[in-house]
Design a protein around this motif. Sequence first.
Motif, PDB file in Angstrom:
ATOM      1  N   ARG A 115     -18.500  -6.384  -1.040  1.00  0.00           N
ATOM      2  CA  ARG A 115     -18.820  -6.939   0.274  1.00  0.00           C
ATOM      3  C   ARG A 115     -18.410  -8.401   0.330  1.00  0.00           C
ATOM      4  O   ARG A 115     -18.260  -9.064  -0.696  1.00  0.00           O
ATOM      5  CB  ARG A 115     -20.311  -6.790   0.595  1.00  0.00           C
ATOM      6  N   THR A 136      -4.654 -12.459   0.782  1.00  0.00           N
ATOM      7  CA  THR A 136      -4.546 -11.000   0.836  1.00  0.00           C
ATOM      8  C   THR A 136      -3.792 -10.502  -0.390  1.00  0.00           C
ATOM      9  O   THR A 136      -2.608 -10.801  -0.546  1.00  0.00           O
ATOM     10  CB  THR A 136      -3.814 -10.546   2.109  1.00  0.00           C
ATOM     11  N   ASN A 193      -4.102  -4.931  -2.331  1.00  0.00           N
ATOM     12  CA  ASN A 193      -5.084  -4.077  -1.664  1.00  0.00           C
ATOM     13  C   ASN A 193      -5.771  -4.905  -0.583  1.00  0.00           C
ATOM     14  O   ASN A 193      -6.607  -5.756  -0.886  1.00  0.00           O
ATOM     15  CB  ASN A 193      -6.112  -3.563  -2.661  1.00  0.00           C
ATOM     16  N   GLU A 232      -8.136  -4.400   1.298  1.00  0.00           N
ATOM     17  CA  GLU A 232      -9.602  -4.323   1.303  1.00  0.00           C
ATOM     18  C   GLU A 232     -10.219  -5.381   0.404  1.00  0.00           C
ATOM     19  O   GLU A 232     -11.414  -5.655   0.490  1.00  0.00           O
ATOM     20  CB  GLU A 232     -10.057  -2.931   0.857  1.00  0.00           C
ATOM     21  N   ARG A 233      -9.406  -5.971  -0.475  1.00  0.00           N
ATOM     22  CA  ARG A 233      -9.886  -7.017  -1.382  1.00  0.00           C
ATOM     23  C   ARG A 233      -9.577  -8.419  -0.841  1.00  0.00           C
ATOM     24  O   ARG A 233      -9.659  -9.396  -1.576  1.00  0.00           O
ATOM     25  CB  ARG A 233      -9.222  -6.866  -2.743  1.00  0.00           C
ATOM     26  N   LYS A 234      -9.201  -8.530   0.420  1.00  0.00           N
ATOM     27  CA  LYS A 234      -8.909  -9.831   1.015  1.00  0.00           C
ATOM     28  C   LYS A 234     -10.115 -10.759   0.844  1.00  0.00           C
ATOM     29  O   LYS A 234     -11.268 -10.345   1.001  1.00  0.00           O
ATOM     30  CB  LYS A 234      -8.588  -9.657   2.499  1.00  0.00           C
TER      31      LYS A 234
END
Length: 512
Positions: free
Chosen positions: A27, A106, A109, A111-113
Motif C-alpha cells: 500500500r 515508475t 511493474n 503497481e510498484r510506483k
Amino acid sequence: MTEPRRKRGAERTNNRGPAAIPQLPLRRVRNPYPPMALLSDDQIEAIHEASLHILENFGIELMSSRALALFEKAGAKVDHATQTVWLDRGLVDQALKTIRPTYTLTPRNPERKIHLGGDTINFTLVAGPPNVHDMERGRRAGNLRDYSDLVRLAQHFNCIHLIGNQVCAPVELPANSRHLDTYFANLTLTDKAFHVSAIGRGRALDGVRMMAISRGLTLDELARDPGVTTVISVNSPRRYDEFMSDGLMAMAEHGQSVAVTPFTLMGAMSPVTLAGALAQQNAEALFGVVLTQLVRPGAPVMYGAFTSNVDMRSGAPAFGTPENTKANIASGQLARRYNLPYRTTPGSASNAADAQGAYETMMALWGAVLGHGNLVYHAAGWQEGGLTASFEKFIIDVELIQHMMEFLKPIEVNEGELALDALGRVPTGGHFFGAQHTLERYSTAFYQPLLSNWHNFEAWREAGGLDATARATRVWKKALEEYVEPAMDASVREEMEAYVAKRKEEIGAGEP
C-alpha cells in the motif's frame, strides 16, 4: 549473471500457505499527522540566511569543468583555478521556482510506483556497505550471492518500496563494471524502483538505460516518467567531487531523480553545534538543487539530509542519537521551506543486530517520521554505521517499519468502532473475549508481528527460548523460501543481458 538460486515465479506454486510470514499488504503509506516543528519560523529563516551567507561569501568547491561552466553561464562567480563557485541568492531563488514539489518513480511493474513528496513516506533497503553479516556465517566481504539474497528479501517484503544502491558491494567482481551486475539483479529479481550509482556519468547512464529497456521505453519517454533515483553525497565540508557532479548532471539531464545529500557529522565534517551543521547542510544541499535545475529546469530533485554527530572521545560516527533525531526533524522543516521532497535516514552505530541497533534505529526512525520524510533511506539492514548489511537487522528493521506503518493509520471513530452495543452487552466485571463485536474483528483488530514473541516465559522457553535476533535468522531464511521471482518477458531479459555484455566490453576497453 549466473542463474538465480531461487526458482522463478512461473515455476513456483503453492508457496504461501497458512504458515507464510505475516506482513502488511502492499500500500501507499501516508503520514496523516502534522509534521513536528522543533524550530520556529524565525529560526528556520536564520538558518536559511546563514546558508545563503555561506554560498555567497565562502563558496563551494566544484571539481567539474562542465558544472563550473554551467554556473558561470548562469551568472555565478566562478574561480576556475580553485574550482570554487560563489552563488548569490538570486540564482537560488530562480532555481527554486522550477523544482517539482512532488513526483513519482515508475519501475517495470507500475503497481510498484512510488510517490515522492507531500504526505507519502517510502522505505528503502540499506545501500553501500562493503560487508555483509548473518548469525550463521558471520561477517564477510560483500558478494553477488548475498547481494542477490538481500534484494530478494526486499522484493518479498511489501514495506520496502525501493532498492538502494549496491546493498552490499560484490567485491569479487571488477569495481568498474560491478554496477551492471547489481542493476541486472535489481531488475530481474525485483520489480521495484531502484537507486543507481552516480559515481560518474557512465554508471548513472547505465542504470537509466537498463530501466528504460525493462519498461520498453526510449530515454525521452523515461525522462517524462522517471524510474530511477540516486543520492549525490556531498564531500562535506563544501566540496562536490568530479564524479558526483557528473553523475548528478547525467541524472538531471535524463529527467531522473536526484537526492542531494550532504554528509554532515557534527564535530568532524561540520560544526559541533546543531545550528551550524544545519546551516552548512542547507547550503550544500541548495547548491546541488540549483545545479540540477541549471541542467534541466523541472528535473526531479529531493532535499537530502544526513546530519548526525561523532563520538567526541574516539571520533567514530554515531547514529540514532538525540542530536541525529532532532536533525531529522529540523531538516524536514528546511525541506518544506523550499517545497522540496525530503530524503532522510535512520541509522545505528551498533556492531551487532542487538538492542543498541534496534533502539538507535527506532530513535532516528521517529525523527524521520515526525519530520515527514518522503524517502527513508537505509531503512532496513543498516549495521555498523553503514559498513555492514545485516540479514538479521533487515528483519528487525522490517518489524520496526511495519510498526510505524500501523502507527500512521488514523484512528477510526464511527458507530462500529465506538462499540456501544458490545459495551451494553458485556456485564460489569465481565470480559470481551466472547463478545460478537470481538469475534467479528479478532483476526484483524491488531497488528500481527512477524518477529515479536508474546508467549509467556514457560511457553517461550519450551519453544527454544530464542531472542529476537535468533528468531530473525529463522524469518529471513523462511522469507527466502517464500520468495517468488517476478516474471519478465524473455526478450526484455535478453536485451538487458546483451546491454550488460556490450557495456562490460566497452568498459574493459577503457570507455567510461
